[in-house]
Design a protein around this motif. Structure first.
Motif, short mmCIF file in Angstrom:
data_model
loop_
_atom_site.label_atom_id
_atom_site.label_comp_id
_atom_site.label_asym_id
_atom_site.label_seq_id
_atom_site.Cartn_x
_atom_site.Cartn_y
_atom_site.Cartn_z
N PHE A 181 -20.66 50.72 65.09
CA PHE A 181 -20.01 51.99 64.79
C PHE A 181 -21.04 53.11 64.66
CE2 PHE A 181 -18.14 55.19 62.05
CZ PHE A 181 -16.82 55.27 62.47
N VAL A 182 -22.09 52.88 63.86
CA VAL A 182 -23.08 53.94 63.67
C VAL A 182 -23.87 54.18 64.96
CG1 VAL A 182 -23.25 53.50 61.20
CG2 VAL A 182 -24.84 52.36 62.75
N ALA A 183 -24.07 53.12 65.77
CA ALA A 183 -24.75 53.31 67.05
C ALA A 183 -23.92 54.20 67.97
CB ALA A 183 -25.00 51.96 67.71
N ALA A 184 -22.59 54.01 67.98
CA ALA A 184 -21.73 54.87 68.79
C ALA A 184 -21.79 56.31 68.30
CB ALA A 184 -20.30 54.34 68.75
N GLN A 185 -21.86 56.48 66.97
CA GLN A 185 -21.97 57.84 66.43
C GLN A 185 -23.28 58.50 66.89
OE1 GLN A 185 -21.44 57.05 62.19
NE2 GLN A 185 -19.44 58.07 62.27
N VAL A 186 -24.38 57.74 66.80
CA VAL A 186 -25.66 58.29 67.25
C VAL A 186 -25.61 58.62 68.73
CG1 VAL A 186 -28.10 57.74 67.61
CG2 VAL A 186 -26.99 57.14 65.45
N ASN A 187 -25.04 57.74 69.52
CA ASN A 187 -24.96 57.97 70.97
C ASN A 187 -24.11 59.18 71.28
OD1 ASN A 187 -25.31 57.04 73.84
ND2 ASN A 187 -23.08 56.88 73.68
N ASN A 188 -22.99 59.35 70.57
CA ASN A 188 -22.13 60.51 70.82
C ASN A 188 -22.82 61.81 70.42
OD1 ASN A 188 -20.09 58.84 71.73
ND2 ASN A 188 -19.08 58.71 69.74
N ARG A 189 -23.67 61.74 69.38
CA ARG A 189 -24.38 62.94 68.95
C ARG A 189 -25.50 63.30 69.91
NH1 ARG A 189 -25.30 61.43 64.03
NH2 ARG A 189 -27.43 60.67 64.32
N GLU A 190 -26.25 62.32 70.35
CA GLU A 190 -27.39 62.58 71.23
C GLU A 190 -26.96 62.75 72.69
OE1 GLU A 190 -30.30 63.09 70.09
OE2 GLU A 190 -30.04 62.40 68.02
N GLN A 191 -26.04 61.89 73.13
CA GLN A 191 -25.37 61.98 74.43
C GLN A 191 -26.23 61.65 75.64
OE1 GLN A 191 -23.39 65.80 74.72
NE2 GLN A 191 -21.69 65.12 73.45
N TYR A 193 -29.10 59.43 75.58
CA TYR A 193 -29.93 58.24 75.45
C TYR A 193 -29.10 56.96 75.19
CZ TYR A 193 -33.54 61.78 74.72
OH TYR A 193 -34.38 62.86 74.85
N PRO A 194 -28.05 56.72 75.94
CA PRO A 194 -27.24 55.52 75.66
C PRO A 194 -28.01 54.22 75.87
CG PRO A 194 -26.58 56.51 77.73
CD PRO A 194 -27.51 57.48 77.08
N LEU A 195 -28.88 54.18 76.87
CA LEU A 195 -29.63 52.96 77.14
C LEU A 195 -30.52 52.59 75.96
CD1 LEU A 195 -30.52 50.69 79.04
CD2 LEU A 195 -32.22 52.25 80.01
N GLU A 196 -31.24 53.56 75.44
CA GLU A 196 -32.14 53.31 74.33
C GLU A 196 -31.37 52.88 73.08
OE1 GLU A 196 -32.23 55.81 76.33
OE2 GLU A 196 -34.28 56.10 77.09
N PHE A 198 -28.26 51.54 72.72
CA PHE A 198 -27.58 50.25 72.77
C PHE A 198 -28.53 49.10 73.08
CE2 PHE A 198 -24.01 53.20 73.26
CZ PHE A 198 -23.21 52.73 72.22
N ALA A 199 -29.67 49.39 73.68
CA ALA A 199 -30.69 48.35 73.81
C ALA A 199 -31.25 47.99 72.43
CB ALA A 199 -31.81 48.82 74.72
N PHE A 200 -31.42 49.00 71.58
CA PHE A 200 -31.88 48.74 70.21
C PHE A 200 -30.84 47.92 69.44
CE2 PHE A 200 -31.99 50.01 65.70
CZ PHE A 200 -33.27 49.59 65.38
N ILE A 201 -29.55 48.24 69.63
CA ILE A 201 -28.48 47.50 68.96
C ILE A 201 -28.47 46.04 69.42
CG2 ILE A 201 -26.00 47.34 68.60
CD1 ILE A 201 -27.60 49.69 67.22
N ALA A 202 -28.64 45.84 70.72
CA ALA A 202 -28.69 44.47 71.24
C ALA A 202 -29.86 43.70 70.63
CB ALA A 202 -28.82 44.49 72.76
N LEU A 203 -30.99 44.37 70.47
CA LEU A 203 -32.16 43.74 69.86
C LEU A 203 -31.88 43.39 68.39
CD1 LEU A 203 -35.13 42.91 70.20
CD2 LEU A 203 -35.77 45.23 69.50
N CYS A 204 -31.18 44.27 67.69
CA CYS A 204 -30.83 43.99 66.29
C CYS A 204 -29.94 42.77 66.17
CB CYS A 204 -30.12 45.21 65.67
SG CYS A 204 -31.19 46.63 65.36
#
Length: 226
Positions: A181-191, A193-196, A198-204
């Motif tokens: 959820f927070v990753a989607a919020q960050v992605n929607n705010r930055e718009q 850098y989706p690769l960076e 969600f790649a970080f989320i996958a690593l987590c």
């Protein structure tokens, strides 16, 4: 790759709004996963023992309940718990607790079958030896059957724990600010850098699941191997 988006939002991704607000992100995902895994284990062991040792009527009822829960999609059960629990208890149940309850029910249903199979696989000689020593069936189960059976079941338990940890990502459907959820919020705010993100989320998730699997292997070691 632009790592600045991760470093700039690292606190939010890991902890959500805490300490100024509610805990979220990776920390909330871990807490929900551990709580759901613990509850699912207790429910699974209790239901699995009931499927073996209960009266016929109780065994049939438990079998139907476990089969029904295993057939329900996780996201649907989360919705049901989210809207049903407040009605049943007459209070506003937090979304985090409803997700934990839903995941624990699903996980417990799967683990019940694992426990039942593990107990049924115990050699008949173990039961006969315990009964010959004057133990009741419940004492034989408690002292002779369950300890080695649970050790043999541990890989299945770990697999279910890992699955529950990953399924916490479905909590976003009821607005729980877990990692996805927070990753989607960050992605929607930055718009941009989706690769960076969600790649970080996958690593987590890879890190969390690997740690859980490692802990399960450590737990399953015999005293001689420790």
């Amino acid at each position: 790759m632009h790592s600045e988006v991760i470093t700039a939002n690292l606190d939010y991704l890991l902890l959500g709004s805490w300490p100024q607000g509610q805990l979220g992100g990776m920390a909330l995902t871990l807490l929900m996963g551990l709580a759901a895994a613990a509850l699912a284990s207790v429910l699974g062991i209790a239901a699995g023992v009931g499927l073996v040792m209960g009266r016929p009527a109780w065994r049939r009822l438990l079998g139907v309940a476990c089969g029904t829960l295993r057939a329900i999609p996780v996201v649907m059960l989360i919705f049901w718990c989210y809207f049903l629990l407040p009605v049943l208890f007459g209070v506003d149940v937090p979304g985090t607790l409803t997700v934990i309850a839903a995941l624990a029910l699903i996980g417990g249903a799967f683990l019940a079958q694992t426990v039942q199979a593990g107990i049924d696989a115990a050699p008949a000689g173990q039961w006969q030896a315990g009964l010959a020593l004057g133990f009741t069936r419940w004492q034989v189960l408690r002292w002779l059957i369950l300890p080695p059976a649970l050790r043999m079941m541990l890989p299945s338990f770990v697999n279910q724990w890992v699955s529950l940890l990953k399924d916490t990502s479905l909590a976003y459907v009821v607005g729980v600010a877990e990692l996805t959820f927070v990753a989607a919020q960050v992605n929607n705010r930055e718009q941009v850098y989706p690769l960076e993100v969600f790649a970080f989320i996958a690593l987590c998730y890879l890190l969390l699941c690997s740690l859980l699997a490692w802990a399960g292997r450590r737990l399953g070691r015999s005293p001689q191997q420790a």
